[in-house]
Design an enzyme around this catalytic site. Structure first.
Site, short mmCIF file in Angstrom:
data_model
loop_
_atom_site.label_atom_id
_atom_site.label_comp_id
_atom_site.label_asym_id
_atom_site.label_seq_id
_atom_site.Cartn_x
_atom_site.Cartn_y
_atom_site.Cartn_z
N HIS A 76 -22.15 11.38 6.30
CA HIS A 76 -21.42 12.01 7.41
C HIS A 76 -21.43 13.53 7.24
CE1 HIS A 76 -17.76 12.53 4.92
NE2 HIS A 76 -18.10 11.37 4.41
N TYR A 204 -8.09 13.02 8.07
CA TYR A 204 -6.84 13.36 7.41
C TYR A 204 -5.81 13.66 8.50
CZ TYR A 204 -9.84 14.29 3.31
OH TYR A 204 -10.74 14.19 2.29
N PRO A 296 -5.73 13.10 -5.06
CA PRO A 296 -6.87 12.53 -4.34
C PRO A 296 -7.25 13.29 -3.06
CG PRO A 296 -4.93 11.16 -4.04
CD PRO A 296 -4.57 12.20 -5.06
N LYS A 300 -11.96 14.79 -4.95
CA LYS A 300 -12.73 15.53 -5.94
C LYS A 300 -12.85 14.81 -7.29
CE LYS A 300 -13.89 19.01 -3.48
NZ LYS A 300 -15.26 18.92 -2.93
N TYR A 388 -15.40 21.79 0.24
CA TYR A 388 -15.28 20.35 0.50
C TYR A 388 -16.60 19.63 0.19
CZ TYR A 388 -13.74 16.11 2.93
OH TYR A 388 -13.38 14.82 3.25
C1 PHB Z 1 -11.13 7.37 -0.04
O1 PHB Z 1 -11.97 6.94 0.75
O2 PHB Z 1 -10.62 6.62 -0.90
C2 PHB Z 1 -10.75 8.80 0.03
C3 PHB Z 1 -11.33 9.62 0.98
C4 PHB Z 1 -10.98 10.95 1.06
C5 PHB Z 1 -10.05 11.46 0.21
C6 PHB Z 1 -9.44 10.65 -0.76
C7 PHB Z 1 -9.80 9.31 -0.83
O3 PHB Z 1 -9.70 12.76 0.29
#
Ligand code: PHB
Ligand code: APR
Length: 395
Positions: A76, A204, A296, A300, A388
């Site tokens: 993506h 998010y 999380p 990272k 990112y």
């Molecule tokens: C996940 O897919 O578990 C995941 C994705 C993005 C994040 C944290 C965890 O920032």
């Protein structure tokens, strides 16, 4: 008397860091033995994050681990941020960096790594109890452990501490040598895995009820999280309540498109930032969660374990092949530069996207403004996208 073995690198911990290190060393003619405390089934059953930086994707391909990732992973061009009461924002890594990311679960990567180690006849000893590190400042360190009650010993040139945050490796470094930095956040993430088609974007969500995140593993496997109280209990969060709360935190048009279903895994994790310096003590080198924890937000953790292993494998290969220690001597400094960069961006995203229980109205407004600036400024967007997607590895 202990049964003794000899290897060049004794690797403590059979998570992604330890297995990947062992795999790369093997491809370059350096032998290792991995000691894992848990059973293989336990290690493979853990559900962890699943977003790979461009550099992680490239490295996995380069070391022959790209086939299944490229078949099953979901590439993506970035991730969305949906902010309550404001237009949606997209972190466009493709536009600003020319690089793409990949949704591919750590659980799948761990499976791929075990398969590769098995194919190569690699030695991964599971259910290794009471691992202890010895003579780390001598020329020849050794490691002892017990397997099914019997004591064993491994003589080696180097020890790689890849045994996660609660492992024995970091704890084997004298406290006087180690400096640690820590921040805990006043909330956790409640995560759910469900066999439902995911929401198309990784998204998010900032909401006054708290943070939420929609992520994916495969076309039929979704991962969702919501910010929760530190003392939240799983039994208080039946699926129905989770979905209701999740949908309440995303924009209505997004909530409508979330396909819900029974969870197949549910867990709560507190958020924490932690860094230990240096990442070396004598012949012991730390990599991955053994040396640092990031919250999380931004995904990272696994990517940092991979960059540590990139630097450490290069250093160990150089030393084992030629006796030169140029990279080994610089390992800790080099790895830590990237660690701090990821510590900062994951802290920043955590501060930006969560509700803080005791924040002042001023602090809340600062967060709103941070987001408005991000939406208005191409420079701010380029900066976030660059971090990112993942900073490059040092030469
Ligand atoms: C996940 O897919 O578990 C995941 C994705 C993005 C994040 C944290 C965890 O920032
Ligand atoms: N002896 C042997 N093995 C141990 C010991 C010990 N004393 N203590 C822990 N281990 C094992 C754990 O059982 C685990 O399998 O070490 C392994 C460490 O693996 P992870 O915790 O997955 O850490 P790491 O390999 O550094 O992976 C990177 O980044 O943010 C995270 O979720 C992400 O787990 C991922 C990590």
């Amino acid at each position: 008397v202990a049964t003794a073995a000899r290897t060049q690198v004794a690797i403590i911990g059979g998570g992604p860091a330890g297995l990947l290190l062992s795999h790369i060393l093997h491809r370059n003619g350096v032998d290792s033995i991995v000691l894992e405390r848990q059973s293989r089934a336990h290690v493979l059953g853990r559900i962890r994050a699943g977003v790979l930086e461009a550099g992680t994707v490239a490295l996995l391909r380069e070391v022959g681990l790209g086939a299944r990732m490229d078949r099953e992973g979901h590439p993506h061009d970035g991730s969305a941020i949906a902010w309550e009461g404001r237009p949606r924002f997209f972190i466009d890594t493709q536009k600003f960096t020319g690089k793409r990311m990949m949704a591919y679960g750590q659980t799948a990567i761990t499976e791929d790594l075990y398969a590769a180690r098995d194919t190569a006849g690699g030695e991964v000893i599971d259910e290794a109890d009471k691992v202890q590190l010895h003579a780390l400042t001598a020329r020849r360190p050794h490691v002892t452990y017990t397997k099914q009650g019997a004591s064993r010993r491994i003589d080696c040139d180097y020890v790689a501490g890849c045994d996660g945050f609660h492992g024995v490796s970091r704890a084997s470094i004298p406290a006087s040598v180690l400096k640690t930095y820590e921040k805990s956040y006043p909330f956790g993430w409640l995560g759910v895995l469900s066999e439902t088609p995911p929401y198309p974007d990784l998204c998010y969500c900032y909401h006054s009820r708290g943070f939420a995140l929609a992520s994916m593993r495969t076309p039929l496997l979704s991962r969702y999280y919501i910010q929760c109280e530190l003392d939240a209990r799983l039994e208080d969060w039946p699926d129905e309540r989770f979905w209701q709360e999740f949908k309440a935190r995303c924009p209505p048009e997004m909530a409508e498109r979330i396909v819900t279903g029974p969870s197949i895994e549910k867990s709560i994790a507190p958020l924490r930032s932690f860094v230990a310096e240096p990442m070396q003590y004598g012949t012991l080198f730390l990599a991955g969660d053994a040396a640092h924890i990031v919250p999380p937000t931004g995904a990272k953790g696994l990517n940092l374990a991979v960059s540590d292993v990139f630097y450490l494998s290069r250093a160990l290969i150089e030393s084992c092949r030629s006796g030169k220690t140029h990279y080994l001597e610089r390992y800790s400094d080099m790895a830590l530069r990237r660690v701090w960069a990821s510590a900062r961006i994951s802290w920043w995203l955590t501060m930006l996207l969560h509700r803080f229980p005791d924040e002042t109205p001023f602090e809340e407004r600062m967060r709103f403004d941070q987001f408005d600036y991000l939406r208005a400024s191409e420079h701010a967007q380029a900066s976030l996208a660059e971090q990112y997607v993942g900073l490059p590895f040092e030469a």
